[in-house]
Design a protein around this motif. Structure first.
Motif, mmCIF file in Angstrom:
data_model
loop_
_atom_site.group_PDB
_atom_site.id
_atom_site.type_symbol
_atom_site.label_atom_id
_atom_site.label_comp_id
_atom_site.label_asym_id
_atom_site.label_seq_id
_atom_site.Cartn_x
_atom_site.Cartn_y
_atom_site.Cartn_z
ATOM 1 N N SER A 86 0.841 -1.192 0.000
ATOM 2 C CA SER A 86 0.000 0.000 0.000
ATOM 3 C C SER A 86 0.877 1.243 0.000
ATOM 4 O O SER A 86 1.905 1.291 0.679
ATOM 5 C CB SER A 86 -0.915 0.014 1.238
ATOM 6 N N HIS A 87 0.447 2.262 -0.732
ATOM 7 C CA HIS A 87 1.215 3.504 -0.791
ATOM 8 C C HIS A 87 1.018 4.360 0.457
ATOM 9 O O HIS A 87 1.835 5.257 0.716
ATOM 10 C CB HIS A 87 0.807 4.317 -2.021
ATOM 11 N N VAL A 88 -0.043 4.132 1.211
ATOM 12 C CA VAL A 88 -0.372 5.039 2.317
ATOM 13 C C VAL A 88 -0.523 4.318 3.660
ATOM 14 O O VAL A 88 -0.864 4.958 4.649
ATOM 15 C CB VAL A 88 -1.662 5.821 2.005
ATOM 16 N N GLN A 89 -0.281 3.041 3.690
ATOM 17 C CA GLN A 89 -0.423 2.302 4.948
ATOM 18 C C GLN A 89 0.600 2.767 5.974
ATOM 19 O O GLN A 89 1.777 2.940 5.667
ATOM 20 C CB GLN A 89 -0.234 0.806 4.690
ATOM 21 N N VAL A 90 0.146 2.967 7.221
ATOM 22 C CA VAL A 90 1.016 3.283 8.344
ATOM 23 C C VAL A 90 0.960 2.102 9.304
ATOM 24 O O VAL A 90 -0.121 1.716 9.757
ATOM 25 C CB VAL A 90 0.590 4.576 9.057
ATOM 26 N N SER A 91 2.104 1.538 9.612
ATOM 27 C CA SER A 91 2.148 0.315 10.416
ATOM 28 C C SER A 91 2.836 0.556 11.745
ATOM 29 O O SER A 91 3.604 1.510 11.909
ATOM 30 C CB SER A 91 2.878 -0.787 9.647
ATOM 31 N N GLY A 92 2.575 -0.318 12.682
ATOM 32 C CA GLY A 92 3.170 -0.214 14.007
ATOM 33 C C GLY A 92 2.395 -1.054 14.997
ATOM 34 O O GLY A 92 1.606 -1.926 14.616
ATOM 35 N N PRO A 93 2.557 -0.806 16.284
ATOM 36 C CA PRO A 93 1.779 -1.545 17.292
ATOM 37 C C PRO A 93 0.324 -1.108 17.251
ATOM 38 O O PRO A 93 0.027 0.066 17.014
ATOM 39 C CB PRO A 93 2.443 -1.134 18.617
ATOM 40 N N THR A 94 -0.586 -2.033 17.430
ATOM 41 C CA THR A 94 -2.018 -1.714 17.389
ATOM 42 C C THR A 94 -2.731 -2.328 18.580
ATOM 43 O O THR A 94 -2.225 -3.249 19.231
ATOM 44 C CB THR A 94 -2.658 -2.241 16.098
#
Length: 565
Positions: A86-94
């Motif tokens: 994805s061009h706009v996905q922001v990932s991290g702890p959820t």
């Protein structure tokens, strides 16, 4: 090797190479950067500010440390942005991942999380290579919303221990079930601590609610946390704080892999991997529908998320997933390329390098308030009402998924929800299958009383097969049955087999079966399963009804003349 075989092998090799290239970063990922970089920078800074309290809070709530949350947001944020689909996905702890990690930390200890992250990352990576990215499309909307509601309830309840005592943590002395843990914490609440914690939480929530009304760009969570932190430093109070944070990222290292414990870690790793894949793909799909950010590649997204969790595990972080809330903030703030998510990670790294000291003085109650309001905002009343008012089956799948999520397990909840929704979908689909007895059109003939024209409508598959068999074979007082199949839709192997059994059963009774209107798409299946071979004669297959009816009448006349002689 023949030329044809060599060409076929070369073609397969070329396709495999093209697929492998599609899973890797390329210059095409940044094709529009010259046009979008300003918006990407603004969005990245905005998301970084929003992500800071969430990363800290999720790190603490999981039973690990605030540092683990920050490390995950930074390392996984960069890796998922570069390698993801994805061009706009922001990932991290959820929050969803925290829900899974709490019982893992409680049963296996904090040291197992890095290993679980590494193993889960490998599983997600393999799932992407095996092209399993489209599997999320089989999860119905009510199940997704029930899953989200259950996660929101758990995240909210996980913060209760942080508000009632400075000595307890959600993954410490409490049950791994959030409902039970909240009740245990309230039962042992510190009466002197609760007013301070609730006051701090109330101040943060007030800032988060009021700040956007002044201007949407104002980071209410940071303002609230900063205000509460300053007051806590000035006024003597009992509030527990985050504690010391390192001023640099830890050095990467392989987590300890004890072969004796690997079996205990495998099931948690599978659970984490399933959750990471589901949440990341859902987040990417939602982001693709929010703005014109380009299509996302679900298989590459899994590869990227797998690499992100592996990287996080190497830095002693947590498993990472795509974060729906932060991704939405990114898109709404103008993020259109991967640069925004990379900038978000750089902003968080800046906090580690420059502001580790001030961040360590943040009260845990302030972080709990951020996560509580975040949990409340995850649930949309209009969405819940629309599902509950839709159909009974969808409402049941929604409620059941939410209840199982809260009371038992997230992945099990999704599986049960999908099974529940699938059961009702099959039941509704089977009800669309109908058997109608028709009267011959045109001038009636004396032979028609001995002829049954049966029209099969809709799908004919395993869920409706027995009902169709009983309806057709239950006909009595007839000599010929004409099966009209031109309106059949989906036919599976079970449906075709039942047609074979219908023909064989009627023929054994002395009833001649004629078949009319076999669709081209069904003919091969009917031949393979034996529907056509079960006919008494190959001439009993017709393309139009008048020809079949005339043949049936002539058959009845022959039977009558035979009996009369």
């Amino acid at each position: 090797m023949s030329r044809a075989d060599a060409a076929s092998r070369g073609s397969r090799t070329a396709r495999a190479a093209a697929y492998a290239r599609s899973l890797l970063p390329s210059p095409e990922d940044y094709r529009g950067l010259r046009r979008t970089w300003r918006g990407d920078l603004v969005a990245g800074v905005t998301v970084g500010i929003v992500a800071l309290p969430l990363a800290l809070g999720f790190g603490v709530s999981s039973g690990l440390t605030a540092e683990a949350g920050l490390v995950t947001a930074i390392v996984a944020g960069v890796l998922a942005a570069v390698f993801g689909g994805s061009h706009v996905q922001v990932s991290g702890p959820t929050g969803a991942m925290v829900v899974v990690l709490v019982p893992i930390v409680a049963s296996l200890g904090p040291g197992a999380v890095a290993t679980v992250s590494l193993l889960a990352g490998i599983l997600v990576l393999v799932a992407g290579v095996l092209r399993l990215g489209r599997a999320v499309s089989f999860i119905p909307w009510p199940v997704i919303e029930g899953f989200t509601l259950g996660i929101a309830v758990i995240i909210f309840l996980q913060q209760v221990p942080l508000l009632v005592s400075p000595r307890l943590s959600p993954a410490g002395e409490h049950s791994s079930n959030a409902v039970v843990a909240a009740a245990q914490a309230i039962a042992h609440a510190d009466g002197a601590y609760v007013p301070w914690a609730l006051g701090a939480a109330g101040a943060v929530i007030a800032c988060m609610v009021l700040a956007p009304r002044i201007h949407p760009a104002i980071p209410g969570s940071l303002i609230g946390i900063g205000l509460v932190t300053v007051i806590a430093l000035v006024v003597p109070d009992p509030l527990a704080v985050i504690g010391p944070l390192p001023a640099t990222l830890p050095a990467p290292a392989l987590p300890t892999l004890d072969p004796a414990e690997l079996g205990h870690l495998l099931l948690p790793a599978v659970t984490v991997a399933a959750l990471a894949a589901i949440e990341s793909l859902l987040s990417a799909r939602v982001a693709a529908s929010m703005a014109d950010t380009g299509r996302y590649d679900p298989d590459r997204e899994l590869v990227g998320q797998g690499i992100a969790s592996i990287g996080s595990g190497l830095f002693a972080g947590m498993p990472a997933t795509g974060a729906i809330a932060r991704t939405a903030v990114n898109v709404r703030s103008g993020g259109r390329s991967r640069l925004a998510a990379i900038v978000h990670a750089a902003v968080l790294l800046g906090f580690v390098l420059i502001a580790a000291g001030p961040v360590s003085t943040i009260p845990l109650a302030a972080l709990a308030a951020v996560l509580m309001l975040t949990a409340v905002r995850m649930v949309h009343g209009a969405t819940v009402r629309s599902i509950l008012r839709s159909t009974r089956s969808d409402a049941l799948a929604f409620v059941l998924t939410a209840l199982v999520t809260v009371s038992f397990d997230l992945i099990v909840a999704v599986v049960i929800g999908v099974v529940c929704a699938g059961f009702f979908a099959l039941r509704n689909l089977s009800r669309a299958t109908s058997v109608h007895r028709e009267q011959p059109s045109g001038e009636p003939a004396p032979e028609d009383v001995h002829i049954a024209i049966v029209r099969l409508d809709g799908p004919l598959f395993f869920a409706a097969a027995d009902r169709v068999f009983d309806a057709v074979t239950g006909l009595t007082g007839i000599s010929v049955v004409i099966l009209r199949m031109s309106r059949l839709e989906l036919v599976d192997a079970t449906g075709a087999r039942v047609l074979t059994e219908i023909v064989q059963t009627l023929e054994r009774r002395g009833v001649t079966v004629l078949i009319k209107g076999v669709q081209p798409g069904h003919e091969e299946l009917f031949r393979t399963v034996g529907v056509l071979d079960s006919l008494h004669h190959q001439n009993h297959l017709f393309a139009d009804l008048p020809s079949a009816l005339e043949h049936a009448r002539s058959h009845v006349r022959r039977q009558s003349s035979t009996r009369s002689t």
